[in-house]
Design a protein around this motif. Structure first.
Motif, PDB file in Angstrom:
ATOM      1  N   ASN A  56      12.439  26.665  42.287  1.00  0.00           N
ATOM      2  CA  ASN A  56      12.566  25.216  42.239  1.00  0.00           C
ATOM      3  C   ASN A  56      12.718  24.740  40.797  1.00  0.00           C
ATOM      4  O   ASN A  56      13.529  23.875  40.479  1.00  0.00           O
ATOM      5  N   ARG A  57      11.915  25.325  39.924  1.00  0.00           N
ATOM      6  CA  ARG A  57      11.984  24.970  38.500  1.00  0.00           C
ATOM      7  C   ARG A  57      13.337  25.358  37.906  1.00  0.00           C
ATOM      8  O   ARG A  57      13.937  24.617  37.125  1.00  0.00           O
ATOM      9  N   ALA A  58      13.835  26.521  38.282  1.00  0.00           N
ATOM     10  CA  ALA A  58      15.128  26.968  37.771  1.00  0.00           C
ATOM     11  C   ALA A  58      16.254  26.072  38.279  1.00  0.00           C
ATOM     12  O   ALA A  58      17.232  25.811  37.560  1.00  0.00           O
ATOM     13  N   PHE A  59      16.137  25.593  39.515  1.00  0.00           N
ATOM     14  CA  PHE A  59      17.129  24.657  40.045  1.00  0.00           C
ATOM     15  C   PHE A  59      17.164  23.391  39.207  1.00  0.00           C
ATOM     16  O   PHE A  59      18.237  22.876  38.869  1.00  0.00           O
ATOM     17  N   LEU A  60      15.994  22.858  38.865  1.00  0.00           N
ATOM     18  CA  LEU A  60      15.943  21.656  38.021  1.00  0.00           C
ATOM     19  C   LEU A  60      16.704  21.889  36.721  1.00  0.00           C
ATOM     20  O   LEU A  60      17.489  21.045  36.283  1.00  0.00           O
ATOM     21  N   GLN A  61      16.483  23.029  36.105  1.00  0.00           N
ATOM     22  CA  GLN A  61      17.129  23.308  34.822  1.00  0.00           C
ATOM     23  C   GLN A  61      18.645  23.417  34.975  1.00  0.00           C
ATOM     24  O   GLN A  61      19.404  22.899  34.141  1.00  0.00           O
ATOM     25  N   ARG A  62      19.108  24.058  36.054  1.00  0.00           N
ATOM     26  CA  ARG A  62      20.557  24.154  36.282  1.00  0.00           C
ATOM     27  C   ARG A  62      21.148  22.772  36.553  1.00  0.00           C
ATOM     28  O   ARG A  62      22.261  22.466  36.112  1.00  0.00           O
ATOM     29  N   ALA A  63      20.407  21.937  37.298  1.00  0.00           N
ATOM     30  CA  ALA A  63      20.907  20.608  37.627  1.00  0.00           C
ATOM     31  C   ALA A  63      21.007  19.730  36.380  1.00  0.00           C
ATOM     32  O   ALA A  63      22.000  19.005  36.190  1.00  0.00           O
ATOM     33  N   VAL A  64      20.000  19.776  35.529  1.00  0.00           N
ATOM     34  CA  VAL A  64      20.045  18.978  34.296  1.00  0.00           C
ATOM     35  C   VAL A  64      21.206  19.440  33.417  1.00  0.00           C
ATOM     36  O   VAL A  64      21.945  18.624  32.851  1.00  0.00           O
ATOM     37  N   ASP A  65      21.397  20.744  33.301  1.00  0.00           N
ATOM     38  CA  ASP A  65      22.504  21.280  32.518  1.00  0.00           C
ATOM     39  C   ASP A  65      23.837  20.790  33.084  1.00  0.00           C
ATOM     40  O   ASP A  65      24.721  20.334  32.333  1.00  0.00           O
ATOM     41  N   PHE A  66      23.989  20.840  34.398  1.00  0.00           N
ATOM     42  CA  PHE A  66      25.216  20.381  35.054  1.00  0.00           C
ATOM     43  C   PHE A  66      25.483  18.914  34.743  1.00  0.00           C
ATOM     44  O   PHE A  66      26.598  18.529  34.361  1.00  0.00           O
ATOM     45  N   LEU A  67      24.458  18.067  34.897  1.00  0.00           N
ATOM     46  CA  LEU A  67      24.643  16.630  34.698  1.00  0.00           C
ATOM     47  C   LEU A  67      24.913  16.301  33.233  1.00  0.00           C
ATOM     48  O   LEU A  67      25.738  15.428  32.927  1.00  0.00           O
ATOM     49  N   ALA A  68      24.241  16.993  32.342  1.00  0.00           N
ATOM     50  CA  ALA A  68      24.505  16.771  30.920  1.00  0.00           C
ATOM     51  C   ALA A  68      25.940  17.168  30.574  1.00  0.00           C
ATOM     52  O   ALA A  68      26.601  16.506  29.764  1.00  0.00           O
ATOM     53  N   GLN A  69      26.422  18.233  31.210  1.00  0.00           N
ATOM     54  CA  GLN A  69      27.815  18.641  30.990  1.00  0.00           C
ATOM     55  C   GLN A  69      28.786  17.602  31.536  1.00  0.00           C
ATOM     56  O   GLN A  69      29.933  17.509  31.075  1.00  0.00           O
ATOM     57  N   GLN A  70      28.344  16.802  32.534  1.00  0.00           N
ATOM     58  CA  GLN A  70      29.167  15.727  33.091  1.00  0.00           C
ATOM     59  C   GLN A  70      29.094  14.447  32.266  1.00  0.00           C
ATOM     60  O   GLN A  70      29.706  13.439  32.608  1.00  0.00           O
ATOM     61  N   GLY A  71      28.313  14.462  31.198  1.00  0.00           N
ATOM     62  CA  GLY A  71      28.234  13.310  30.322  1.00  0.00           C
ATOM     63  C   GLY A  71      27.031  12.415  30.525  1.00  0.00           C
ATOM     64  O   GLY A  71      26.916  11.374  29.871  1.00  0.00           O
ATOM     65  N   ILE A  72      26.110  12.802  31.419  1.00  0.00           N
ATOM     66  CA  ILE A  72      24.896  12.004  31.615  1.00  0.00           C
ATOM     67  C   ILE A  72      23.985  12.196  30.403  1.00  0.00           C
ATOM     68  O   ILE A  72      23.694  13.327  30.000  1.00  0.00           O
ATOM     69  N   ARG A  73      23.533  11.085  29.849  1.00  0.00           N
ATOM     70  CA  ARG A  73      22.704  11.125  28.637  1.00  0.00           C
ATOM     71  C   ARG A  73      21.352  10.438  28.829  1.00  0.00           C
ATOM     72  O   ARG A  73      20.593  10.319  27.869  1.00  0.00           O
ATOM     73  N   GLN A  74      21.062  10.005  30.062  1.00  0.00           N
ATOM     74  CA  GLN A  74      19.789   9.352  30.365  1.00  0.00           C
ATOM     75  C   GLN A  74      19.195  10.002  31.610  1.00  0.00           C
ATOM     76  O   GLN A  74      19.890  10.167  32.624  1.00  0.00           O
ATOM     77  N   PHE A  75      17.910  10.343  31.543  1.00  0.00           N
ATOM     78  CA  PHE A  75      17.246  11.016  32.650  1.00  0.00           C
ATOM     79  C   PHE A  75      15.893  10.363  32.922  1.00  0.00           C
ATOM     80  O   PHE A  75      15.118  10.118  31.986  1.00  0.00           O
ATOM     81  N   LEU A  76      15.634  10.088  34.192  1.00  0.00           N
ATOM     82  CA  LEU A  76      14.332   9.606  34.639  1.00  0.00           C
ATOM     83  C   LEU A  76      13.751  10.683  35.543  1.00  0.00           C
ATOM     84  O   LEU A  76      14.225  10.899  36.657  1.00  0.00           O
TER      85      LEU A  76
END
Length: 269
Positions: A56-76
């Motif tokens: 589950n923790r590794a999924f979070l890290q892959r998801a954040v990496d994916f979204l940051a690569q898409q240009g997302i710069r804000q995370f809640l």
């Protein structure tokens, strides 16, 4: 210092807390006997629960990496838990040091650790809110959140391994909808949720026995999808955390039965 003392005064070490139990399952040391006893009761029913926590923790890290690569710069990140390695801000700020992150949790121990350890890059911002997902308006109206994140620009909301602590009588759909209503188009939601749909009847019976207070509510993949039906889901849709971007994860991949967590990544229309 006064905030830290006030937070520590609220700690009840006799009652298991999800964040501290999760910390124990991940191999951490910031937990108490009640947390360990609760985790071990779950582990007797589901021997692979530690693997599930790591996946589950590794999924979070892959998801954040994916979204940051898409240009997302804000995370809640709501229900962040006790800090470990490669937290949301660390993954995001590796891609853009100016990324801005707000963490939310309701455990005083998480509060004290977060303020000490979740330090931002000089270019970015990392903030922490002591709040409960069951009161989403309290989170969304928080002055520190509003000062850190710009709600006119896309952002990502992380609801990883937290929604299953909202019972049906606590209106999980209302909680989700309140958050979605606040997000501008182009934002994303990442969610993972425990499920018992892959487990044998004996394991489910033992897990139900370990859930004596009824705080935990496993849901099926279909129920998870229904909660987020307003989103455009990113492929592969609702899927086990072990099967999200498996080519980027350690090999071999564990089975869905061993992990028993589903996940979604969805885009706000």
């Amino acid at each position: 210092m006064a905030d830290r003392r006030h937070a520590l005064d609220r700690i009840d070490t006799t009652v298991a807390h999800p964040a501290r139990r999760y910390n124990y399952l991940l191999g951490g040391k910031d937990n108490f006997a009640a947390d360990r006893a609760s985790a071990e009761a779950i582990e007797r029913a589901m021997p692979t629960i530690r693997l599930a926590a790591l996946e589950n923790r590794a999924f979070l890290q892959r998801a954040v990496d994916f979204l940051a690569q898409q240009g997302i710069r804000q995370f809640l990140d709501i229900g962040t838990g006790i800090p470990t390695a490669d937290n949301t801000h660390q993954v995001a700020q590796r891609i853009d040091p100016a990324a801005r992150i707000v963490y939310v949790d309701n455990d005083p121990i998480v509060l004290t650790h977060a303020r000490a350890l979740l330090t931002s890059t000089p270019e970015g911002v990392t903030a922490y809110i002591d709040a409960d997902l069951r009161e989403p308006r309290t989170i969304l109206d928080d002055p520190e959140l509003r000062a850190t994140l710009d709600f006119t620009k896309p952002m990502a909301v992380m609801l990883v391994a937290v929604l299953h602590f909202i019972r049906d009588d606590e209106d999980p759909q209302g909680v989700v909808d309140t958050i979605l209503d606040a997000l501008p188009p182009g934002s994303f939601v990442v969610a993972s949720h425990s499920t018992w749909e892959y487990l044998p009847a004996g394991a489910i019976e033992a897990l139900e026995a370990a859930n004596a207070d009824g705080r935990f509510r496993a849901r099926t993949g279909a129920q998870l999808e229904h909660l987020f039906r307003r989103l455009d889901l990113i492929e592969p849709g609702v899927q086990s955390v072990s099967r999200w971007w498996p080519e980027q994860a350690s090999q071999p991949r564990p089975s869905v039965e061993d992990v028993a967590f589903n996940a979604i990544v969805g885009r706000v229309r």
